[in-house]
Design an enzyme around this catalytic site. Structure first.
Site, mmCIF file in Angstrom:
data_model
loop_
_atom_site.group_PDB
_atom_site.id
_atom_site.type_symbol
_atom_site.label_atom_id
_atom_site.label_comp_id
_atom_site.label_asym_id
_atom_site.label_seq_id
_atom_site.Cartn_x
_atom_site.Cartn_y
_atom_site.Cartn_z
ATOM 1 N N GLY A 13 0.832 -1.208 0.000
ATOM 2 C CA GLY A 13 0.000 0.000 0.000
ATOM 3 C C GLY A 13 0.861 1.250 0.000
ATOM 4 N N ASP A 14 0.196 2.394 -0.141
ATOM 5 C CA ASP A 14 0.869 3.702 -0.136
ATOM 6 C C ASP A 14 1.887 3.853 -1.267
ATOM 7 O OD1 ASP A 14 -0.492 4.278 2.267
ATOM 8 O OD2 ASP A 14 1.050 3.217 3.384
ATOM 9 N N LYS A 17 -0.742 5.285 -5.731
ATOM 10 C CA LYS A 17 -1.729 4.944 -6.772
ATOM 11 C C LYS A 17 -2.634 6.118 -7.097
ATOM 12 C CE LYS A 17 -3.165 1.641 -4.017
ATOM 13 N NZ LYS A 17 -2.093 1.630 -3.018
ATOM 14 N N LYS A 19 -2.191 9.321 -7.196
ATOM 15 C CA LYS A 19 -1.637 10.275 -8.167
ATOM 16 C C LYS A 19 -1.675 9.684 -9.579
ATOM 17 C CE LYS A 19 2.484 12.066 -10.062
ATOM 18 N NZ LYS A 19 3.798 12.662 -9.993
ATOM 19 N N GLY A 41 -5.711 5.950 1.884
ATOM 20 C CA GLY A 41 -5.448 7.394 1.906
ATOM 21 C C GLY A 41 -4.711 7.751 0.638
ATOM 22 N N HIS A 42 -5.390 8.364 -0.304
ATOM 23 C CA HIS A 42 -4.761 8.706 -1.573
ATOM 24 C C HIS A 42 -4.480 10.204 -1.614
ATOM 25 C CE1 HIS A 42 -6.518 4.780 -3.411
ATOM 26 N NE2 HIS A 42 -5.486 4.577 -2.641
ATOM 27 N N GLN A 225 -4.877 -0.097 -0.832
ATOM 28 C CA GLN A 225 -3.877 -0.958 -0.173
ATOM 29 C C GLN A 225 -2.973 -1.609 -1.246
ATOM 30 O OE1 GLN A 225 -7.399 -1.563 1.084
ATOM 31 N NE2 GLN A 225 -6.883 0.262 2.226
ATOM 32 N N THR A 301 -3.679 8.347 6.354
ATOM 33 C CA THR A 301 -4.929 8.098 7.089
ATOM 34 C C THR A 301 -4.713 8.221 8.592
ATOM 35 O OG1 THR A 301 -5.743 6.673 5.328
ATOM 36 C CG2 THR A 301 -6.743 6.363 7.480
ATOM 37 N N SER A 414 7.143 8.203 -11.676
ATOM 38 C CA SER A 414 6.706 9.437 -11.013
ATOM 39 C C SER A 414 7.930 10.047 -10.326
ATOM 40 C CB SER A 414 5.607 9.111 -10.008
ATOM 41 O OG SER A 414 5.356 10.217 -9.191
HETATM 42 P P1 IMP Z 1 -7.103 -2.387 8.324
HETATM 43 O O1 IMP Z 1 -7.217 -2.373 6.835
HETATM 44 O O2 IMP Z 1 -7.439 -1.063 8.957
HETATM 45 O O3 IMP Z 1 -7.826 -3.530 8.944
HETATM 46 O O4 IMP Z 1 -5.547 -2.613 8.679
HETATM 47 C C1 IMP Z 1 -4.881 -3.843 8.393
HETATM 48 C C2 IMP Z 1 -3.453 -3.594 7.934
HETATM 49 O O5 IMP Z 1 -3.474 -2.959 6.664
HETATM 50 C C3 IMP Z 1 -2.644 -2.659 8.840
HETATM 51 O O6 IMP Z 1 -1.287 -3.059 8.821
HETATM 52 C C4 IMP Z 1 -2.788 -1.305 8.155
HETATM 53 O O7 IMP Z 1 -1.723 -0.441 8.465
HETATM 54 C C5 IMP Z 1 -2.745 -1.740 6.707
HETATM 55 N N1 IMP Z 1 -3.412 -0.780 5.816
HETATM 56 C C6 IMP Z 1 -4.737 -0.576 5.666
HETATM 57 N N2 IMP Z 1 -4.969 0.365 4.746
HETATM 58 C C7 IMP Z 1 -3.776 0.754 4.295
HETATM 59 C C8 IMP Z 1 -3.353 1.693 3.293
HETATM 60 O O8 IMP Z 1 -4.146 2.348 2.619
HETATM 61 N N3 IMP Z 1 -2.011 1.814 3.113
HETATM 62 C C9 IMP Z 1 -1.109 1.066 3.803
HETATM 63 N N4 IMP Z 1 -1.459 0.187 4.728
HETATM 64 C C10 IMP Z 1 -2.777 0.025 4.975
#
Ligand code: IMP
Length: 440
Positions: A13-14, A17, A19, A41-42, A225, A301, A414
């Site tokens: 994740g992060d 995407k 952008k 969080g985009h 994610q 986020t 990018s």
């Molecule tokens: P949950 O999705 O809130 O249940 O979190 C489960 C795991 O996914 C945790 O390690 C979070 O930090 C990770 N996670 C959830 N959403 C994101 C994201 O958008 N970016 C990076 N990690 C994420």
């Protein structure tokens, strides 16, 4: 020919995407979120202004684009309304440009309380969730007790079912987790007032998408994610609760695999992870400080500091396989500016047997160490570069090496947070792996 593109995360994740979706959706008709919730969080920077979207697809920032939140997404009505307001305050009017699936499960206060109560009880073994109720909301879906967006249309049944669910959750929250109970009346009143705001957006989004496909409209599917957080293919149990891999597009929207024309995997030029769980290339030294500082690696986020590490080509190759990735997009190349040397993990070794492991099974992650290749860094600034030939030769060599190791073309690079900090290398629709991997 249809030009339907999936953009998904090839790491944890992060990857940036949002952008990329923003950049390639200026001529799209639809941009679709298909999994996850407001845990995503985009971050987008447009004319130096930062906008963070959690639930609404990033493509909505283009005035002609219709945003769809499809059935695979878990929706918090209050978070969604807050986001709509934030966009409107920024002069982005989404009136009649956003549709939400009647089948999307709702995230309500009890999911959030449950998420937090569980994490608290797990103590040092906590997963490090975003605390947004994502896991419990998906559990309700699978357990067939979820309230869904379409239920907002029938107030009487909604309130009866809600009462039973609140009772079910309160029993666990109070008796098992010694957590505060939740108030049914408060949830119901909030939900009813939110329902009024969302009412006109509720649609059969599968039908909308198939009509769009029939009419050859361009659709961009925006992943949230990343592959290694996928509930089935990620580093379980340190994962999110949805399918962030390619399968999530089909189950999360109701389109078929043949409706997709290209799949772009987005990876940073290095790696990050938030929350707990395996991270083979993790760094704790001055390079970690460099990545955190230069890359501003703090969660959009939750604000948490992200863990950082070198690029991990073993997990990247796995992502390419799982998702049938057609081409890669490398983000944050500029964050590597100024490093003396740069590393890529090219294999994992078992510390006890010294054997090279193709991919760790669930219990093996703790016993592996990364094996690296090292390349020279560059001192010039790449921030904002728009042409491949303007990159320092060491940066081009690094990009070429990623292509060679992964046997996958790189179509986009990018070079900074702004919309305009981007290099397009190939035509992303017609690209495929059988083309020669041209040296960049
Ligand atoms: P949950 O999705 O809130 O249940 O979190 C489960 C795991 O996914 C945790 O390690 C979070 O930090 C990770 N996670 C959830 N959403 C994101 C994201 O958008 N970016 C990076 N990690 C994420």
């Amino acid at each position: 020919m249809n030009k339907n593109i999936v953009i998904l995360g090839a790491q944890w994740g992060d990857e940036g995407k949002g952008k990329i979706v923003d950049c390639i959706s200026s001529d799209a008709e639809y941009v679709v979120r298909y999994q996850g919730g407001h845990n995503a969080g985009h971050t987008l920077v447009i004319n130096k202004k930062k906008i963070i979207l959690h639930l609404i697809p990033s493509g909505i920032l283009h005035k002609n684009v219709i945003g769809i939140i499809a059935n695979g997404v878990v929706i918090s009505p209050s978070a969604l309304i807050q986001e709509i307001k934030m966009l409107e305050e920024n002069d982005i009017i989404i009136n009649e440009r956003l549709f939400i699936s009647n089948s999307s499960p709702l995230i309500l206060q009890y999911h959030i309380e449950m998420d937090r109560a569980r994490e608290k009880k797990l103590g040092i073994q906590a997963l490090g969730t975003t605390g947004r109720g994502i896991g419990p909301a998906y559990e309700d879906k699978i357990a067939r007790r979820a309230l869904r967006i379409g239920d907002l249309k029938n107030t009487k049944t909604l309130s009866e079912r809600l009462k039973k669910i609140v009772h079910y959750y309160n029993y666990q929250l109070v008796n098992f987790y010694q957590h505060q109970s939740i108030d049914y009346k408060m949830i119901l009143n909030d939900l009813l007032s939110n329902a009024k705001v969302l009412f006109n957006m509720i649609q059969d989004t599968t039908h909308i998408l198939h009509t769009a496909i029939k009419n050859k409209k361009k659709i961009v599917f925006e992943g949230a994610q990343g592959t290694l957080l996928d509930i089935d293919h990620g580093t379980y149990p340190y994962v999110t609760s949805s399918n962030s891999t390619i399968g999530g597009v089909m189950t999360g929207t109701g389109i078929g695999p043949k409706n997709i024309n290209t799949i772009i995997g987005v990876t940073k030029a290095y790696s990050t992870r938030v929350g707990s769980g395996p991270f083979p290339t993790e760094l704790f030294d001055k390079i970690d400080k460099h990545f955190s500082h230069q890359g501003n690696e703090f969660g959009s986020t939750t604000g948490r500091k992200r863990r950082t590490g070198w690029l991990d080509s073993v997990s990247l190759c796995r992502s390419i396989q799982i998702n049938s990735i057609s081409s890669l997009c490398i983000t944050k190349l500029d964050v590597l500016d100024g490093l003396d040397e740069i590393k890529i993990c090219i294999s994992y070794k078992n510390i006890y047997t010294s054997k090279i492991i193709s991919f760790p099974d669930i219990n093996e992650w703790e016993h592996i160490i990364p094996i690296y290749e090292t390349y020279p860094g560059w001192s010039q600034k790449t921030l904002g570069i728009k042409k491949i030939e303007d990159l320092p030769y060491q940066a081009r060599a690094y990009i070429n090496r990623i292509q060679e190791i992964t046997q996958t073309p790189i179509s986009i690079i990018s070079t900074g947070p702004d919309r305009s900090d981007i290099i397009f290398i190939h035509d992303i629709i017609h690209i495929n792996k059988s083309i020669t991997l041209n040296t960049i």
